[in-house]
Design a protein around this motif. Structure first.
Motif, short mmCIF file in Angstrom:
data_model
loop_
_atom_site.label_atom_id
_atom_site.label_comp_id
_atom_site.label_asym_id
_atom_site.label_seq_id
_atom_site.Cartn_x
_atom_site.Cartn_y
_atom_site.Cartn_z
N VAL A 1 -6.73 9.16 -1.49
CA VAL A 1 -6.16 10.39 -0.97
C VAL A 1 -5.41 10.10 0.33
O VAL A 1 -4.25 10.49 0.49
CB VAL A 1 -7.25 11.44 -0.72
CG1 VAL A 1 -6.66 12.67 -0.05
CG2 VAL A 1 -7.94 11.81 -2.03
N ALA A 2 -6.08 9.44 1.27
CA ALA A 2 -5.47 9.18 2.57
C ALA A 2 -6.21 8.03 3.23
O ALA A 2 -7.38 7.77 2.95
CB ALA A 2 -5.52 10.41 3.47
N ALA A 3 -5.51 7.34 4.13
CA ALA A 3 -6.12 6.24 4.87
C ALA A 3 -5.52 6.16 6.25
O ALA A 3 -4.38 6.61 6.48
CB ALA A 3 -5.93 4.93 4.12
N ILE A 4 -6.27 5.57 7.18
CA ILE A 4 -5.81 5.45 8.56
C ILE A 4 -6.16 4.06 9.08
O ILE A 4 -7.23 3.52 8.78
CB ILE A 4 -6.42 6.57 9.44
CG1 ILE A 4 -5.79 6.59 10.82
CG2 ILE A 4 -7.93 6.45 9.51
CD1 ILE A 4 -6.09 7.89 11.59
N PHE B 1 -11.13 9.01 -0.66
CA PHE B 1 -10.82 8.94 -2.08
C PHE B 1 -11.42 10.17 -2.74
O PHE B 1 -12.23 10.88 -2.15
CB PHE B 1 -11.44 7.68 -2.70
CG PHE B 1 -10.79 6.38 -2.25
CD1 PHE B 1 -11.00 5.89 -0.98
CD2 PHE B 1 -9.99 5.66 -3.12
CE1 PHE B 1 -10.40 4.70 -0.57
CE2 PHE B 1 -9.40 4.46 -2.73
CZ PHE B 1 -9.61 3.98 -1.45
N ARG B 2 -11.02 10.41 -3.97
CA ARG B 2 -11.61 11.52 -4.69
C ARG B 2 -11.70 11.22 -6.17
O ARG B 2 -10.95 10.39 -6.69
CB ARG B 2 -10.81 12.81 -4.47
CG ARG B 2 -9.41 12.81 -5.08
CD ARG B 2 -8.67 14.10 -4.71
NE ARG B 2 -7.33 14.14 -5.29
CZ ARG B 2 -6.43 15.08 -5.01
NH1 ARG B 2 -6.73 16.06 -4.15
NH2 ARG B 2 -5.24 15.05 -5.57
N VAL C 1 -0.83 14.90 -1.89
CA VAL C 1 -1.41 15.62 -0.74
C VAL C 1 -0.53 15.57 0.50
O VAL C 1 -0.86 16.18 1.52
CB VAL C 1 -2.82 15.07 -0.40
CG1 VAL C 1 -3.72 15.10 -1.62
CG2 VAL C 1 -2.74 13.68 0.22
N LYS C 2 0.58 14.86 0.43
CA LYS C 2 1.47 14.76 1.59
C LYS C 2 1.92 16.14 2.05
O LYS C 2 2.30 16.97 1.24
CB LYS C 2 2.68 13.89 1.25
CG LYS C 2 2.41 12.40 1.26
CD LYS C 2 3.66 11.60 0.92
CE LYS C 2 3.37 10.12 0.91
NZ LYS C 2 4.56 9.32 0.52
N GLY C 3 1.86 16.34 3.36
CA GLY C 3 2.27 17.61 3.93
C GLY C 3 1.18 18.66 3.92
O GLY C 3 1.34 19.73 4.53
N ARG C 4 0.06 18.39 3.23
CA ARG C 4 -1.04 19.36 3.18
C ARG C 4 -2.31 18.81 3.83
O ARG C 4 -3.06 19.57 4.44
CB ARG C 4 -1.34 19.73 1.72
CG ARG C 4 -0.17 20.36 1.00
CD ARG C 4 -0.59 20.89 -0.40
NE ARG C 4 -1.06 19.83 -1.27
CZ ARG C 4 -2.29 19.79 -1.81
NH1 ARG C 4 -3.15 20.75 -1.55
NH2 ARG C 4 -2.64 18.80 -2.60
#
Length: 125
Positions: free
Chosen positions: A51-54, A40-41, A67-70
């Protein structure tokens, strides 16, 4: 409770790259693989955003549209770590970045069970 530690971050120019690492310490570290991992940010003047998760098995990932693709999230359960590779950084990516563990999809703060201390990322134009 899982204790998360962070490394990476810093200052780069527009278009640069950084890699953030989230590790785990403490007696509960062995449970790391049972949690989803996420980043997160908090950008200046704004709330905490995903931001992203897995997923726990590392097969499924989620990304914020911005942020997709970066950015790329990955995990290595042998090392008990989750990574965020950030490429083509832009000034609007400037923020304090927090890693988190919790219930996947882990794209809202309420799904986070544990938080890292945060690390500053600054992107200059």
């Amino acid at each position: 409770q899982v204790q998360l530690v962070q490394s990476g971050g810093g200052s780069v120019n527009d278009g640069g790259s950084l890699r953030l690492t989230c590790g785990v310490s403490g007696s509960t570290a062995k449970w790391f693989s049972q949690y989803g991992g996420g980043w997160f940010r908090e950008r200046p003047g704004k709330g905490r955003e995903a931001v992203a998760a897995i997923s726990t098995d590392g097969v499924t990932t989620n990304y914020a549209d911005s942020v997709k693709g970066r950015f790329t999230i990955s995990r290595d359960d042998n090392k008990r770590a989750v990574y965020l590779q950030m490429n083509r950084l832009m000034p609007e990516d400037t923020a304090i970045y927090y890693c988190a563990s919790g219930r996947f999809p882990l794209m809202i703060t309420q799904q986070a069970l544990n938080w890292g201390p945060g690390t500053q990322v600054t992107v200059s134009s």
